[in-house]
Write a protein that holds these residues in place. Structure first.
Motif, PDB file in Angstrom:
ATOM      1  N   MET A 173       6.604  23.727  51.401  1.00 15.77           N
ATOM      2  CA  MET A 173       6.564  22.452  50.689  1.00 15.77           C
ATOM      3  C   MET A 173       5.531  21.477  51.265  1.00 15.77           C
ATOM      4  O   MET A 173       5.277  20.422  50.679  1.00 15.77           O
ATOM      5  CB  MET A 173       7.946  21.829  50.620  1.00 15.77           C
ATOM      6  N   GLN A 174       4.909  21.832  52.378  1.00 15.25           N
ATOM      7  CA  GLN A 174       3.768  21.026  52.843  1.00 15.25           C
ATOM      8  C   GLN A 174       2.626  21.116  51.830  1.00 15.25           C
ATOM      9  O   GLN A 174       1.822  20.185  51.702  1.00 15.25           O
ATOM     10  CB  GLN A 174       3.272  21.497  54.223  1.00 15.25           C
ATOM     11  N   MET A 175       2.557  22.230  51.117  1.00 12.26           N
ATOM     12  CA  MET A 175       1.535  22.365  50.069  1.00 12.26           C
ATOM     13  C   MET A 175       1.714  21.253  49.036  1.00 12.26           C
ATOM     14  O   MET A 175       0.749  20.658  48.566  1.00 12.26           O
ATOM     15  CB  MET A 175       1.655  23.720  49.369  1.00 12.26           C
ATOM     16  N   SER A 176       2.978  20.999  48.671  1.00 16.86           N
ATOM     17  CA  SER A 176       3.273  19.955  47.686  1.00 16.86           C
ATOM     18  C   SER A 176       2.938  18.586  48.261  1.00 16.86           C
ATOM     19  O   SER A 176       2.336  17.743  47.589  1.00 16.86           O
ATOM     20  CB  SER A 176       4.756  19.988  47.318  1.00 16.86           C
ATOM     21  N   LYS A 177       3.341  18.386  49.505  1.00 12.28           N
ATOM     22  CA  LYS A 177       3.150  17.076  50.150  1.00 12.28           C
ATOM     23  C   LYS A 177       1.664  16.731  50.263  1.00 12.28           C
ATOM     24  O   LYS A 177       1.236  15.645  49.877  1.00 12.28           O
ATOM     25  CB  LYS A 177       3.806  17.131  51.533  1.00 12.28           C
ATOM     26  N   VAL A 178       0.889  17.682  50.794  1.00 13.39           N
ATOM     27  CA  VAL A 178      -0.547  17.423  50.966  1.00 13.39           C
ATOM     28  C   VAL A 178      -1.214  17.239  49.599  1.00 13.39           C
ATOM     29  O   VAL A 178      -2.026  16.323  49.415  1.00 13.39           O
ATOM     30  CB  VAL A 178      -1.233  18.562  51.756  1.00 13.39           C
ATOM     31  N   SER A 179      -0.848  18.094  48.633  1.00 13.24           N
ATOM     32  CA  SER A 179      -1.465  18.008  47.304  1.00 13.24           C
ATOM     33  C   SER A 179      -1.269  16.628  46.686  1.00 13.24           C
ATOM     34  O   SER A 179      -2.177  16.078  46.059  1.00 13.24           O
ATOM     35  CB  SER A 179      -0.869  19.050  46.366  1.00 13.24           C
ATOM     36  N   ALA A 180      -0.076  16.070  46.856  1.00 16.20           N
ATOM     37  CA  ALA A 180       0.212  14.746  46.297  1.00 16.20           C
ATOM     38  C   ALA A 180      -0.663  13.685  46.970  1.00 16.20           C
ATOM     39  O   ALA A 180      -1.169  12.768  46.312  1.00 16.20           O
ATOM     40  CB  ALA A 180       1.691  14.421  46.466  1.00 16.20           C
TER      41      ALA A 180
ATOM     42  N   MET B 131       1.075  17.928  38.761  1.00 15.68           N
ATOM     43  CA  MET B 131       2.496  17.593  38.623  1.00 15.68           C
ATOM     44  C   MET B 131       2.856  16.374  39.454  1.00 15.68           C
ATOM     45  O   MET B 131       3.728  15.591  39.087  1.00 15.68           O
ATOM     46  CB  MET B 131       3.374  18.787  39.025  1.00 15.68           C
ATOM     47  N   SER B 132       2.153  16.201  40.591  1.00 14.83           N
ATOM     48  CA  SER B 132       2.472  15.049  41.440  1.00 14.83           C
ATOM     49  C   SER B 132       2.113  13.742  40.746  1.00 14.83           C
ATOM     50  O   SER B 132       2.597  12.683  41.121  1.00 14.83           O
ATOM     51  CB  SER B 132       1.744  15.158  42.787  1.00 14.83           C
ATOM     52  N   ALA B 133       1.241  13.809  39.727  1.00 18.06           N
ATOM     53  CA  ALA B 133       0.804  12.584  39.049  1.00 18.06           C
ATOM     54  C   ALA B 133       1.274  12.515  37.603  1.00 18.06           C
ATOM     55  O   ALA B 133       0.861  11.636  36.851  1.00 18.06           O
ATOM     56  CB  ALA B 133      -0.726  12.503  39.122  1.00 18.06           C
ATOM     57  N   LEU B 134       2.128  13.442  37.199  1.00 14.53           N
ATOM     58  CA  LEU B 134       2.553  13.528  35.805  1.00 14.53           C
ATOM     59  C   LEU B 134       3.497  12.368  35.443  1.00 14.53           C
ATOM     60  O   LEU B 134       4.561  12.223  36.045  1.00 14.53           O
ATOM     61  CB  LEU B 134       3.258  14.867  35.586  1.00 14.53           C
ATOM     62  N   LYS B 135       3.098  11.596  34.439  1.00 19.58           N
ATOM     63  CA  LYS B 135       3.876  10.393  34.104  1.00 19.58           C
ATOM     64  C   LYS B 135       4.994  10.713  33.120  1.00 19.58           C
ATOM     65  O   LYS B 135       5.073  10.131  32.027  1.00 19.58           O
ATOM     66  CB  LYS B 135       2.946   9.332  33.519  1.00 19.58           C
ATOM     67  N   GLU B 236       5.558   3.856  37.369  1.00 19.66           N
ATOM     68  CA  GLU B 236       5.218   3.604  38.783  1.00 19.66           C
ATOM     69  C   GLU B 236       6.371   4.017  39.696  1.00 19.66           C
ATOM     70  O   GLU B 236       6.169   4.678  40.707  1.00 19.66           O
ATOM     71  CB  GLU B 236       4.894   2.117  39.030  1.00 19.66           C
ATOM     72  N   ALA B 237       7.577   3.600  39.316  1.00 19.72           N
ATOM     73  CA  ALA B 237       8.745   3.909  40.148  1.00 19.72           C
ATOM     74  C   ALA B 237       8.980   5.418  40.199  1.00 19.72           C
ATOM     75  O   ALA B 237       9.289   5.982  41.248  1.00 19.72           O
ATOM     76  CB  ALA B 237       9.974   3.192  39.605  1.00 19.72           C
ATOM     77  N   LEU B 238       8.792   6.067  39.054  1.00 17.76           N
ATOM     78  CA  LEU B 238       8.995   7.513  38.978  1.00 17.76           C
ATOM     79  C   LEU B 238       8.014   8.247  39.897  1.00 17.76           C
ATOM     80  O   LEU B 238       8.404   9.108  40.692  1.00 17.76           O
ATOM     81  CB  LEU B 238       8.804   7.976  37.532  1.00 17.76           C
ATOM     82  N   LEU B 239       6.730   7.874  39.797  1.00 15.77           N
ATOM     83  CA  LEU B 239       5.709   8.555  40.602  1.00 15.77           C
ATOM     84  C   LEU B 239       5.881   8.253  42.085  1.00 15.77           C
ATOM     85  O   LEU B 239       5.682   9.124  42.930  1.00 15.77           O
ATOM     86  CB  LEU B 239       4.302   8.155  40.140  1.00 15.77           C
ATOM     87  N   GLU B 240       6.250   7.017  42.388  1.00 14.04           N
ATOM     88  CA  GLU B 240       6.464   6.654  43.789  1.00 14.04           C
ATOM     89  C   GLU B 240       7.638   7.458  44.368  1.00 14.04           C
ATOM     90  O   GLU B 240       7.555   7.978  45.474  1.00 14.04           O
ATOM     91  CB  GLU B 240       6.698   5.144  43.906  1.00 14.04           C
ATOM     92  N   ALA B 241       8.707   7.559  43.590  1.00 11.21           N
ATOM     93  CA  ALA B 241       9.886   8.306  44.063  1.00 11.21           C
ATOM     94  C   ALA B 241       9.540   9.787  44.244  1.00 11.21           C
ATOM     95  O   ALA B 241       9.971  10.424  45.204  1.00 11.21           O
ATOM     96  CB  ALA B 241      11.045   8.153  43.092  1.00 11.21           C
TER      97      ALA B 241
END
Lengths: 289, 250
Positions: A173-180, B131-135, B236-241
């Motif tokens: 899950m570091q892959m996910s963390k770094v990617s973000a 996915m980390s930025a998906l709104k 914003e809250a969703l992405l931050e969480a």
């Protein structure tokens, strides 16, 4: 206590691929010729006879790429813990620290490259094959966060066998963390130049190694997701000779340029200059940017 | 039950696959094909439908049940095209403000020459970053096998659920045993050490909920409940969480 150890710094040991460590010559694994260590250093750890690329340690890499005395290290003190109680992991970490004289498999910090302020990270294959556990993930994440906060570009040098098995899902899950974190830095307009070195595989290939705005690679570097032996075994056929080599990966469309070691610093410097905010660029004599 | 039995169970026949869950949770499911770049990877089954009255985009990794089905779905090992199809449909979901549900059941991303040369690593890396930025809210459920990067690629979610007898691991126990002791026969020991079962991963704070097996109706209700909560949040809250969810790991 071996007094000599007190004076040995991690950054003044020549990389030798494990051959004749303290000797003044390095015997090339490729052509078998002997070259004085001093010459090997001058030649950026490339064999002057056959052109073979020797393994380059992270600290040496940073010295090679950055301006003299410009590097300030971040988070050097972070060390891995055996969270899962994985057998023999503590001993392996200890051995890796002894062998590499580094605390972890990545070195992060700020520096200047050809005068440009950058955040830089370099991975070290001497530390458990550059594998990514929680500390590697954390250090790189912090670096991208710092870079986003300070509006700085990131230059990264990857070498890794992938996620570190001994930390289980925490390392995956570091892959996910770094990617973000890479994505946030990117969304803030930050430039990320990544230099792939031999080998960059597994979870590192499938995350921040493949997320650069500009992707450079060293000649002949292995770049790929699955291990070649795994593929060979599952397909039951021999792989093409250039499979997963940087040149082939470039031909497949996943690398921007292959840059020899002696040009890496100038190429990265030039790319950084091209991404300076317009106001900061020097105008030429005709007043053009 | 021993951890390795769970791994073997997750691989065994007769389990509910992604398509079983889709038909039972999303009766009006309509499948959408293709990555619009190269091909249509049938290891990934994706489309739109309503879950408990809520329009969703659902993306599943399907293993198939009969031999023929398994060949069509490549035994549930996706090529880069599969991850790119998933990503295309996630972006589409974002556009129409539809939540995304990922159903993960894979031994791992496919290992092969084509997969490598079409950028398996890049496809997974893109999936994680996008996915980390998906709104729009994302819930992922590990149904059976959660095999390394290939499973992680569809698990960058606001909530990760696991079926109680599923596993999620950085490496297969066999490979782990092979690397450590050059002996795949010691896979059971390795499985124990890797902390790959749902209860263990929940204890580590890596997954959010353990769900009962063979209960698609109950799962649908749990997912709908979470999606209702998540849909009420601002972007914003969703992405931050979501950022914090992964940021605290390790």
């Amino acid at each position: 206590m071996d007094l000599r150890k007190l004076f040995l710094k991690a950054n003044n040991e020549p990389e030798t691929n494990g051959l004749l460590p303290r000797s003044r010559h390095i015997v090339c694994k490729g052509c078998g010729r002997k070259t004085p260590v001093a010459r090997v250093r001058r030649e950026f750890f490339v064999c002057p006879s056959c052109g073979r690329y020797y393994t380059m340690r992270a600290r040496r890499r940073i010295l090679m790429l950055t301006d003299k005395r410009s590097f300030t290290e971040h988070d050097r003190e972070l060390v891995s813990r055996n969270t899962l109680g994985f057998p023999e992991y503590d001993a392996k970490l200890l051995a890796a620290r002894e062998k590499s004289r580094e605390n972890e498999a990545v070195i992060c910090g700020t520096a200047r490259i050809e005068g440009h302020e950058v955040c830089i990270f370099a991975m070290d294959s001497y530390f458990m094959m550059g594998s990514m556990g929680a500390v590697v993930g954390e250090k790189i994440t912090r670096l991208f966060e710092y870079a986003a906060d300070h509006r700085m570009p990131v230059v990264g040098v990857t070498v890794s066998g992938g996620a570190r098995m001994q930390e289980g899902m925490i390392s995956l899950m570091q892959m996910s963390k770094v990617s973000a974190a890479v994505r946030r830095h990117s969304d803030a307009g930050g430039l990320y130049i990544v230099l792939l070195t031999d080998p960059t595989t597994g979870g590192v290939d499938a995350s921040f190694a493949m997320q650069g705005d500009i992707t450079l690679a060293e000649p002949g570097a292995r770049v790929g997701f699955a291990g070649p032996r795994v593929i060979e075994k599952s397909l039951n056929q021999a792989l093409p000779k250039d499979f997963q080599r940087a040149e082939r990966v470039l031909a497949c469309g996943f690398i921007d340029a292959i840059v020899p070691r002696n040009e890496q610093r100038t190429v990265i410097g030039k790319l950084l200059a091209l991404h300076e905010p317009v106001a900061a660029r020097k105008e030429d004599s005709d007043g053009r940017l | 039950m021993e951890d390795y039995d769970i791994v073997c169970g997750a691989r065994s026949d007769g389990r509910l696959t992604a398509c079983d869950y889709i038909t039972r949770m999303i009766p009006d499911f309509f499948e959408l094909h293709g990555d619009r770049l190269y091909g249509d990877d049938r290891a990934v089954v994706a489309g739109v439908g309503t879950l408990k009255g809520m329009p969703v985009t659902v993306i599943g990794i399907e293993k198939g049940k009969t031999t023929e089905e398994r060949i069509v779905h490549n035994f549930g090992s996706a090529h880069p095209e599969g991850y790119r199809k998933a990503l295309r449909l996630m972006k589409q979901a974002e556009k129409f403000r539809r939540p995304v549900l990922c159903l993960v059941d894979t031994a791992g991303a496919f290992c092969g020459i084509d997969a490598e040369e079409h950028g398996q690593g890049r496809a997974i890396a893109d999936s994680l970053a996008e996915m980390s930025a998906l709104k729009t809210p994302v819930v992922s459920v590990i149904l059976g096998e959660g095999g390394s990067g290939g499973a992680l690629a569809l698990s960058h979610a606001d909530r990760i659920f696991m079926i109680e007898d599923a596993y999620f691991s950085v490496v297969s126990p066999e490979s782990c045993a092979n690397i450590l002791w050059k002996d795949t026969a010691r896979a059971a020991e390795a499985a124990e050490m890797l902390c790959l079962t749902a209860p263990k991963l929940q204890k580590l704070g890596l997954i959010d909920r353990v769900c009962p097996k063979n209960a698609p109706e109950r799962l649908a209700a749990d997912i709908a409940g979470e999606l209702t909560v998540l849909s009420a949040m601002s972007d914003e809250a969703l992405l931050e969480a979501r950022y914090r969810r992964f940021r605290r790991i390790g």
